[in-house]
Design a protein around this motif. Structure first.
Motif, PDB file in Angstrom:
ATOM      1  N   LYS A  32       0.607  -1.153   0.002  1.00 31.51           N
ATOM      2  CA  LYS A  32       0.064  -0.066  -0.157  1.00 31.51           C
ATOM      3  C   LYS A  32       0.769   1.156  -0.056  1.00 31.51           C
ATOM      4  N   ARG A  79       1.813   4.743   1.347  1.00 27.34           N
ATOM      5  CA  ARG A  79       1.705   5.621   2.554  1.00 27.34           C
ATOM      6  C   ARG A  79       2.195   6.849   2.361  1.00 27.34           C
ATOM      7  N   THR A  94       1.846   8.983   7.726  1.00 33.75           N
ATOM      8  CA  THR A  94       1.441   7.831   8.725  1.00 33.75           C
ATOM      9  C   THR A  94       2.324   7.619   9.498  1.00 33.75           C
ATOM     10  N   LYS A 151       4.903   6.217  12.233  1.00 35.90           N
ATOM     11  CA  LYS A 151       5.664   4.885  12.214  1.00 35.90           C
ATOM     12  C   LYS A 151       5.885   4.315  13.457  1.00 35.90           C
ATOM     13  N   GLU A 211      -6.109  -7.380  18.218  1.00 38.11           N
ATOM     14  CA  GLU A 211      -6.346  -6.712  17.008  1.00 38.11           C
ATOM     15  C   GLU A 211      -5.071  -5.683  16.642  1.00 38.11           C
ATOM     16  N   GLN A 246      -2.486  -6.006  13.316  1.00 39.41           N
ATOM     17  CA  GLN A 246      -2.531  -4.964  12.173  1.00 39.41           C
ATOM     18  C   GLN A 246      -1.390  -4.013  12.154  1.00 39.41           C
ATOM     19  N   ALA A 247      -0.711  -4.062  13.135  1.00 38.57           N
ATOM     20  CA  ALA A 247       0.448  -3.039  13.290  1.00 38.57           C
ATOM     21  C   ALA A 247       1.420  -2.778  12.342  1.00 38.57           C
ATOM     22  N   GLU A 252       1.312  -4.113   9.068  1.00 37.31           N
ATOM     23  CA  GLU A 252       0.172  -3.727   7.873  1.00 37.31           C
ATOM     24  C   GLU A 252      -0.001  -2.363   7.840  1.00 37.31           C
ATOM     25  N   SER A 253      -0.355  -1.603   8.878  1.00 35.10           N
ATOM     26  CA  SER A 253      -0.474  -0.179   8.944  1.00 35.10           C
ATOM     27  C   SER A 253       0.422   0.635   8.794  1.00 35.10           C
ATOM     28  N   GLY A 254       1.673   0.200   8.702  1.00 34.87           N
ATOM     29  CA  GLY A 254       2.918   0.926   8.509  1.00 34.87           C
ATOM     30  C   GLY A 254       3.673   1.432   9.821  1.00 34.87           C
ATOM     31  N   THR A 257       3.528  -9.918  17.287  1.00 35.31           N
ATOM     32  CA  THR A 257       4.063  -9.130  16.039  1.00 35.31           C
ATOM     33  C   THR A 257       5.499  -9.314  15.743  1.00 35.31           C
TER      34      THR A 257
END
Ligand code: RP5
Length: 168
Positions: A3, A5, A9, A11, A55, A59-60, A62-64, A86
């Motif tokens: 994706k 970014r 975003t 970091k 959660e 997803q951390a 993946e979210s950048g 993670t």
């Protein structure tokens, strides 16, 4: 496909077990912001919001997010639990509560089992956690390395499989 970014975003993520931890954890937030790096701070509790902790951890990356700072006091399980979920580096901040003055939190955070590291700073030293997170970003060239992340993820899975295979 990766994706795209924005530079805005976050970091670095700062998480903490309670809003009462923020008075300590804001030192990390401030030093990161002073260096012009975007950071996101939130309350995630290993004991009181375990589902949200799962959660968030899953997803951390993946979210950048590239580094997680986790602060907790008392039976401080948040940094270690997040590290187990993670492949991102986790820095633990032991928060001092009045009963045991943070020694409980320090030992809970620092005594991780082999294979699941948490970089632990001194009691209440969220400032150092912020600085360490910045150094990790700087040395990593501020990029993710998908191949290395995949290997780390496989390593984490191998720890799980090893435990599941054990018989008493
Ligand atoms: C821990 O319990 C938190 O990290 C906090 O340091 C401590 C006390 O939490 P509150 O009772 O202030 O919400 O889980």
């Amino acid at each position: 496909m990766a994706k795209k970014r924005s530079v805005r975003t976050p970091k670095i993520a700062i998480i903490m077990g309670s809003d009462s931890d923020y008075k300590v954890m804001k030192d990390a937030e401030e030093i990161i912001q002073d260096f012009g790096v975007k950071v996101v701070s939130k309350v995630v509790s290993a004991h009181r919001t375990p589902k949200e902790m799962y959660e968030f951890s899953e997803q951390a990356l993946e979210s950048g997010i590239q580094v997680i700072i986790a602060g907790a006091g008392g039976a401080a399980h948040l940094p270690g639990m997040v590290a187990s979920l993670t492949d991102l580096p986790v820095i633990g901040v032991p928060i001092a509560l009045k009963e045991l003055k943070g020694v409980d939190s320090l030992l809970s955070i620092v005594q991780m089992p082999k294979g699941v590291p948490v970089a632990t700073v001194a009691i209440n030293n969220a400032y150092n956690a912020g600085l360490l997170a910045l150094k990790i970003l700087a040395c990593g060239g501020d990029q993710t390395n998908p191949q290395l992340i995949k290997k780390l993820s496989q390593y984490r899975q191998s720890l799980r499989k090893k435990v599941l295979r054990k018989k008493l």
